[in-house]
Design a protein around this motif. Structure first.
Motif, PDB file in Angstrom:
ATOM      1  N   UNK A 105       2.607  -7.003   3.801  1.00 12.91           N
ATOM      2  CA  UNK A 105       1.717  -5.848   3.687  1.00 12.91           C
ATOM      3  C   UNK A 105       2.456  -4.550   4.034  1.00 12.91           C
ATOM      4  N   UNK A 106       3.276  -4.578   5.067  1.00 10.31           N
ATOM      5  CA  UNK A 106       4.039  -3.382   5.438  1.00 10.31           C
ATOM      6  C   UNK A 106       5.056  -3.026   4.354  1.00 10.31           C
ATOM      7  N   UNK A 107       5.681  -4.032   3.765  1.00 11.41           N
ATOM      8  CA  UNK A 107       6.624  -3.768   2.674  1.00 11.41           C
ATOM      9  C   UNK A 107       5.906  -3.128   1.484  1.00 11.41           C
ATOM     10  N   UNK A 108       4.708  -3.614   1.165  1.00  6.36           N
ATOM     11  CA  UNK A 108       3.936  -3.039   0.061  1.00  6.36           C
ATOM     12  C   UNK A 108       3.559  -1.588   0.364  1.00  6.36           C
ATOM     13  N   UNK A 109       3.204  -1.319   1.606  1.00  2.00           N
ATOM     14  CA  UNK A 109       2.856   0.055   1.986  1.00  2.00           C
ATOM     15  C   UNK A 109       4.069   0.973   1.846  1.00  2.00           C
ATOM     16  N   UNK A 110       5.225   0.504   2.312  1.00  2.23           N
ATOM     17  CA  UNK A 110       6.440   1.311   2.197  1.00  2.23           C
ATOM     18  C   UNK A 110       6.798   1.556   0.740  1.00  2.23           C
ATOM     19  N   UNK A 111       6.612   0.548  -0.096  1.00  2.26           N
ATOM     20  CA  UNK A 111       6.904   0.707  -1.524  1.00  2.26           C
ATOM     21  C   UNK A 111       5.992   1.753  -2.148  1.00  2.26           C
ATOM     22  N   UNK A 112       4.712   1.740  -1.788  1.00  7.54           N
ATOM     23  CA  UNK A 112       3.775   2.728  -2.315  1.00  7.54           C
ATOM     24  C   UNK A 112       4.159   4.137  -1.877  1.00  7.54           C
ATOM     25  N   UNK A 113       4.624   4.271  -0.649  1.00  8.43           N
ATOM     26  CA  UNK A 113       5.054   5.580  -0.148  1.00  8.43           C
ATOM     27  C   UNK A 113       6.277   6.067  -0.913  1.00  8.43           C
ATOM     28  N   UNK A 114       7.260   5.193  -1.108  1.00 11.07           N
ATOM     29  CA  UNK A 114       8.459   5.594  -1.858  1.00 11.07           C
ATOM     30  C   UNK A 114       8.101   6.009  -3.277  1.00 11.07           C
ATOM     31  N   UNK A 115       7.154   5.307  -3.876  1.00  9.07           N
ATOM     32  CA  UNK A 115       6.726   5.661  -5.226  1.00  9.07           C
ATOM     33  C   UNK A 115       6.070   7.039  -5.230  1.00  9.07           C
ATOM     34  N   UNK A 116       5.274   7.333  -4.213  1.00  9.69           N
ATOM     35  CA  UNK A 116       4.621   8.641  -4.132  1.00  9.69           C
ATOM     36  C   UNK A 116       5.639   9.757  -3.900  1.00  9.69           C
ATOM     37  N   UNK A 117       6.661   9.468  -3.107  1.00  8.92           N
ATOM     38  CA  UNK A 117       7.741  10.442  -2.907  1.00  8.92           C
ATOM     39  C   UNK A 117       8.404  10.770  -4.239  1.00  8.92           C
TER      40      UNK A 117
END
Length: 457
Positions: A105-117
């Motif tokens: 779940x934390x990895x998915x959250x980090x991936x979503x953040x990188x995509x938003x960046x």
């Protein structure tokens, strides 16, 4: 209960300091209430964190993960990170367990953040305004996560000589060429609508617009619709698409109504358009588009799966090992390859790299469906009396659904456009058979399929 107060929604340093003290007090995750700024907290969460942090070690990878995941918009992110930290103190190797639900779940959250960046860097557009100090550039952006401060350095470095402001609902950034300042959040109405440079950009964008770079079913490949209203070029897209579709429809209609010998220009235009296709991700690693070949008045069209390694390098279909076996079967069936239109369901080579080798990988449903547009246009131009699908990928491309080769093989079928189809195996299937005797029997069946399909014409 313990209250962990953070200065802002992206306050990683505050979270880390609070987490250290909580660990020192041995406070379990369920006894912590995380509070951001002046937001109200739990009525019973009134005990401050007072213990001095004792030293402890956690994997560096977790710190990097936490710095990114903490920018996610999910309210539970602080609690999730602290719970994982508690577990990692006792079990450091947990960081490598990608099957762990919390870690995943934390990895998915980090991936979503990188995509938003990435989205902010790609889709933010500055518009010029004039103020007392000279030209200034203002942009409006609506991020999904708390990424504005994280992205500030990127824009300072990239637009160092400009005076600019980035307005978002959460906060604003202002750069005067020397110092970066923060301000309160803004609204879309606070940003300008356009400027002269924007009109030049629209003209340029319209001139380079290529509909082949669009995903089937979406107007822009990577751009979510939520960003369209903030970008000048997107206002042009519907009209540009409509114009492109009208030209394509006219091209195909001309091919349908013209004498069969006059459709070559339409086919050449289609082939040239396909060289720029980015409807699915396969174009990125592939060497080139491998389009169909053969007479555009052919009565027989044969569709394979996708280009292989040699086809990808040569730019021509059926030139590798499977193509050589195919040529042998065509000769045995009494068919002249030069009088057949040959193409593939997928126009780019899908592979997995293993050292210096590129190993064939089966196309996915999304990739097949994205490429169906090209097959449909090829068939509309060539208008074959019979279309042979070799293998499950080709059969799905022609029928639009999963097909069992053994059940549908060796008989004519009616396609959606009224044409006639015929399903058989792919030559690569014969190459994979380990028993030479069985391979020879199956080769004979394949030859008979080709012969029978041609006879059905």
């Amino acid at each position: 209960m313990r209250v962990a107060a953070l200065a802002s929604a992206d306050d990683f340093d505050g979270w880390r300091d609070a987490a250290r003290r909580l660990i020192a007090e041995r406070v379990p995750p369920h006894d912590v209430v995380w509070q951001v700024g002046d937001l109200p907290t739990d009525l019973f969460g009134d005990e401050a964190i007072t213990a001095d942090p004792a030293p402890f070690r956690v994997p560096r990878a977790f710190i990097d993960l936490a710095r990114t995941a903490i920018l996610h918009a999910a309210p539970e992110r602080f609690a999730l990170l602290y719970a994982m930290l508690v577990r990692l103190v006792a079990e450091p190797r947990l960081i490598d367990d990608r099957a762990d639900p919390a870690m995943r779940r934390l990895e998915e959250m980090a991936k979503a953040v990188r995509r938003d960046i990435h989205k902010m860097r790609a889709f933010l557009r500055f518009r010029e305004i004039a103020d007392d100090t000279g030209p200034r550039f203002v942009a409006w952006f609506e991020p999904e996560h708390h990424i504005v401060r994280r992205n500030a350095r990127f824009f300072v470095d990239r637009f160092a000589v400009m005076h600019w402001s980035i307005l978002t609902p959460e906060l604003s950034l202002h750069w005067d060429g020397k110092a970066l300042a923060e301000g309160p959040g803004a609204t879309r109405a606070d940003a300008p609508d356009g400027d002269p440079v924007e009109e030049v950009w629209k003209t340029y964008y319209a001139s380079i617009f290529n509909p082949a770079r669009l995903k089937k079913g979406a107007m822009l490949k990577e751009m979510p619709r939520k960003y369209w209203k903030n970008m000048p070029e997107t206002a042009l897209v519907p009209a540009l698409i409509a114009g492109a579709q009208a030209r394509e429809a006219a091209m195909i209609e001309t091919a349908r109504t013209a004498p069969q010998g006059n459709v070559l220009p339409a086919w050449e235009a289609l082939r040239d358009e396909a060289t720029a296709c980015t409807r699915c991700p396969l174009w990125k690693p592939a060497t080139q588009t491998v389009f169909g070949e053969g007479p555009v008045d052919a009565e027989l069209m044969i569709v394979g799966e996708q280009p292989g390694d040699q086809e990808d390098l040569a730019g021509h279909p059926f030139v590798g090992p499977a193509g050589q076996l195919f040529d042998r079967a065509m000769a045995a069936a009494g068919l002249d390859r030069s009088r057949v239109y040959l193409t593939n369901a997928v126009k780019h080579f899908k592979f997995e790299a293993r050292g210096k080798r590129r190993i064939h990988a089966k196309p996915g449903v999304g990739e097949i469906d994205a490429c169906r547009w090209w097959i449909e246009q090829e068939r509309a131009i060539v208008r074959p009396k019979m279309t042979i699908a070799m293998g499950a990928t080709a059969a799905r491309s022609l029928t639009g659904k999963a097909v069992t080769i053994g059940r549908e093989r060796s008989r004519p079928i009616t396609l959606a456009d009224g044409g006639t189809g015929w399903i058989t195996v792919h030559p690569s299937y014969l190459l994979r058979l380990p028993d030479p005797a069985a391979a020879e029997i199956e080769f004979g069946k394949f030859v008979e399929d080709l012969r029978s399909a041609a006879a059905a014409v």
